[in-house]
Design a protein around this motif. Structure first.
Motif: not given
Length: 102
Positions: A67-79, A37-44
């Motif tokens: 979207d990936v941090l909030r679990g809305k989508k899957d994705g490669d976090l590093k990329a 959650t905090e990571a998503a807020k930071y990006v937001h």
């Protein structure tokens, strides 16, 4: 978006480059937490600033990462992080250059 108000644009641009700079280490620290959650807020925060300045590339990469941090989508976090950080650096340099001209 700003109704042609050049002074407001300049203030927003100045705020972007002199305010809280995006910190890769902080982003990675927040992403390492079990709750993203905090990571998503930071990006937001940075994604929202990008949208206000019509920095579309940064806003789009921020949205994908969020979207990936909030679990809305899957994705490669590093990329997604690499793209977001590169887009932030690009926007920062472009805005800094614009302020020199204005």
């Amino acid at each position: 978006m700003l109704g042609g108000e050049k002074e407001l644009l300049i203030e927003l641009l100045k705020s972007f480059v002199s305010g809280n700079r995006l910190n890769k280490g902080e982003l990675e620290r927040l992403e390492a937490l079990p709750d993203k959650t905090e990571a998503a807020k930071y990006v937001h925060f940075y994604k929202g600033a990008a949208r206000q300045l019509a920095a579309q590339k940064l806003a789009a990469s921020g949205q994908s990462l969020e979207d990936v941090l909030r679990g809305k989508k899957d994705g490669d976090l590093k990329a997604l992080n690499e793209a977001f950080l590169a887009d932030y650096d690009e926007a920062f340099e472009a805005i800094t250059g614009s302020l020199e001209v204005l």
